[in-house]
Scaffold this motif. Sequence first.
Motif, short mmCIF file in Angstrom:
data_model
loop_
_atom_site.label_atom_id
_atom_site.label_comp_id
_atom_site.label_asym_id
_atom_site.label_seq_id
_atom_site.Cartn_x
_atom_site.Cartn_y
_atom_site.Cartn_z
N UNK A 97 49.20 54.33 30.99
CA UNK A 97 49.02 53.22 31.93
C UNK A 97 49.31 51.88 31.26
N UNK A 98 48.81 51.72 30.04
CA UNK A 98 49.04 50.48 29.30
C UNK A 98 50.52 50.26 29.04
N UNK A 99 51.28 51.34 28.89
CA UNK A 99 52.72 51.23 28.67
C UNK A 99 53.48 50.90 29.95
N UNK A 100 53.06 51.46 31.07
CA UNK A 100 53.80 51.31 32.33
C UNK A 100 53.65 49.91 32.92
N UNK A 101 52.47 49.32 32.80
CA UNK A 101 52.20 48.01 33.44
C UNK A 101 53.24 46.95 33.06
N UNK A 102 53.52 46.72 31.78
CA UNK A 102 54.48 45.67 31.45
C UNK A 102 55.91 46.02 31.84
N UNK A 103 56.20 47.31 32.03
CA UNK A 103 57.56 47.73 32.39
C UNK A 103 57.99 47.14 33.74
N UNK A 104 57.02 46.88 34.63
CA UNK A 104 57.35 46.29 35.92
C UNK A 104 57.97 44.90 35.77
N UNK A 105 57.52 44.15 34.76
CA UNK A 105 58.02 42.78 34.58
C UNK A 105 59.09 42.66 33.51
N UNK A 106 59.37 43.75 32.82
CA UNK A 106 60.42 43.76 31.80
C UNK A 106 61.75 43.20 32.33
N UNK A 107 62.26 43.67 33.49
CA UNK A 107 63.55 43.16 33.99
C UNK A 107 63.50 41.71 34.41
N UNK A 108 62.30 41.21 34.78
CA UNK A 108 62.19 39.81 35.16
C UNK A 108 62.50 38.92 33.98
N UNK A 109 61.95 39.25 32.81
CA UNK A 109 62.22 38.43 31.62
C UNK A 109 63.71 38.41 31.32
N UNK A 110 64.35 39.57 31.38
CA UNK A 110 65.78 39.64 31.08
C UNK A 110 66.58 38.81 32.07
N UNK A 111 66.29 38.94 33.35
CA UNK A 111 67.04 38.20 34.37
C UNK A 111 66.88 36.70 34.17
N UNK A 112 65.66 36.25 33.97
CA UNK A 112 65.38 34.82 33.82
C UNK A 112 65.97 34.28 32.52
N UNK A 113 65.79 35.02 31.42
CA UNK A 113 66.28 34.56 30.12
C UNK A 113 67.81 34.46 30.12
N UNK A 114 68.49 35.45 30.68
CA UNK A 114 69.95 35.43 30.73
C UNK A 114 70.45 34.24 31.56
N UNK A 115 69.83 34.04 32.71
CA UNK A 115 70.23 32.95 33.58
C UNK A 115 69.94 31.60 32.94
N UNK A 116 68.74 31.44 32.39
CA UNK A 116 68.36 30.17 31.76
C UNK A 116 69.26 29.85 30.58
N UNK A 117 69.58 30.86 29.77
CA UNK A 117 70.44 30.65 28.60
C UNK A 117 71.83 30.20 29.02
N UNK A 118 72.40 30.87 30.03
CA UNK A 118 73.75 30.52 30.48
C UNK A 118 73.79 29.12 31.09
N UNK A 119 72.74 28.73 31.82
CA UNK A 119 72.69 27.40 32.42
C UNK A 119 72.55 26.31 31.37
N UNK A 120 71.73 26.56 30.35
CA UNK A 120 71.52 25.56 29.31
C UNK A 120 72.77 25.36 28.46
N UNK A 121 73.53 26.42 28.26
CA UNK A 121 74.72 26.33 27.41
C UNK A 121 75.93 25.78 28.16
#
Length: 396
Positions: A96-120
Motif C-alpha cells: 500500500x505504501x508503494x502504490x500510493x505515490x505511484x498515482x502522482x508519479x506521472x504528474x511530476x513528470x508531466x509538470x517537470x517536463x513542461x516547466x523545463x521546456x517553457x523555462x528554456x
Amino acid sequence: MNKSIYIMALGAFGIITTEFGVIGILPALVKEFHISVDTAGWLLSGFALTVALAGPFTNMLTAKMNRKIIMCLVLAIFVISNLLSAIAPNFTVLMIARIIPAFLHPVFWAVAMTAASKQAGPKDAPKAIAIVMGGLSIATVLGVPLTTYVADLFSWRASFVLSALINLFAFAALAIFVPSMPVTEKQANPKSQLQILSSVQLWIRLLTSTMILAGMFATYGYLAEYLDKVSKMSGVQISIMLLIFGGTGILGNWLTGIALSKNIQLTSRVFLIALAIMHLLAYQLGGFFIPMVTILSVWGFIHTGGFLVANLQVINGVRGPKLDFVNSLLPSFFNAGITLGTLLGGFVIAHYGVHEVIWMTVFLLLISFSLSFVKIKESRKKPAKSTEPVELDFVQ
C-alpha cells in the motif's frame, strides 16, 4: 540553464530511485515476509501498472493547481511513502505504501517536463528536458546500486529511509529555490486538454514511442541473462558492465538532447538505426569478451537517449495547456512499451533461447523507424461557438 531545471532533475532522481530501488532488495523482502519472488515483484510491477493507468486522470485533476505546489506535494508524498515502507510491519502495508505515490508519479513528470521546456524556450527545450531526464539516468546508474548497498550495510528498511532523504532534499530545494508557477492559461481544463486526443498524428507518435521502448527493453530487460549465457561473464563482471552501460548512458543522454535541439526527426531516426546496429553487433560478437565490453559501452551511450527521443518525438509541436496532458500520457505509454518489450523478449527466450532475443529488438526498432515516416494531415476545424485556438498542428 535555469537552476530550477536542475532541481526538477533532482526530484526526478528521487522518484526513480524510489520506483526502481526496490529491485536490489527483493531477496531480502522475500526472506523478511516469507513470500515468493513473484509476489515480491509486485512491488515493482504494481507500481508501474498504477503509473500506466493513473497518468492521464491524475494530471487532469491537478491541471489548475500551481505547478510548484503540485511538484512539492508529489515529493512530500514520496517522502511519506518511503518512511511508511521503512516501518512496514507486513507485506500488505508495504504494498500500500508503494502504490500510493505511484498515482502522482506521472504528474511530476508531466509538470517537470513542461516547466523545463517553457523555462528554456523553444530552441533549448530539448536540452532542458534532457537535464530532467538525466535524473532518470543517474538514478538507474547510482540510485539503485546505492539503495542496494545501504540495504546490505544496514537493512532493507534503511534503503527506504535513504530514498526518503533524497526526496526530502529535493522537496526542500524545490520549495526554497523554485519560483511560483501558477496556471494562467484559460484553456487549462479537462475538456480543452482532451481536444488533442482527436489528433491521429498524436496517436501515431504515441504508438511509435511505445514501440521504441518495447524495442529498447526486449533485450535490455534480459541483459544480465544475455551476458551470463552468451558472453559467459561472471556476476562481478556483469555488475561492472551494467555500471559502464549506465555510465556511458548519462553522457549519451546529454548529447542526444543537444542533437534533438537541432533536428528532432533526423536524430530520432539516426538513434533507431544506431541502436539496431549495436544489437546486431552484440548478436555477432556477444561470445567474445573484449568486443562485447566495447559494444556495451556504445550500446549504453545510445540506449539511454531513447527515453528522450521517445518523449520529444511525441510532444514536438504540442503547445499550451495541452502539453501537460500529453506529457502525462507518456509514462503510461512508456510503461506499456516496457511491458510489451519484456513480454515479447521473454517469449523469444523461452522458445528460441536468449541469444535470439536480439532479433525481437531489431524487429521492434524497425517498426518504430517505419512509423516515423507516417504523416497524417490534421483537420483544423474550429468549434462554431468557441474562441479557443485549436492547437493540433505538429511542427516537423
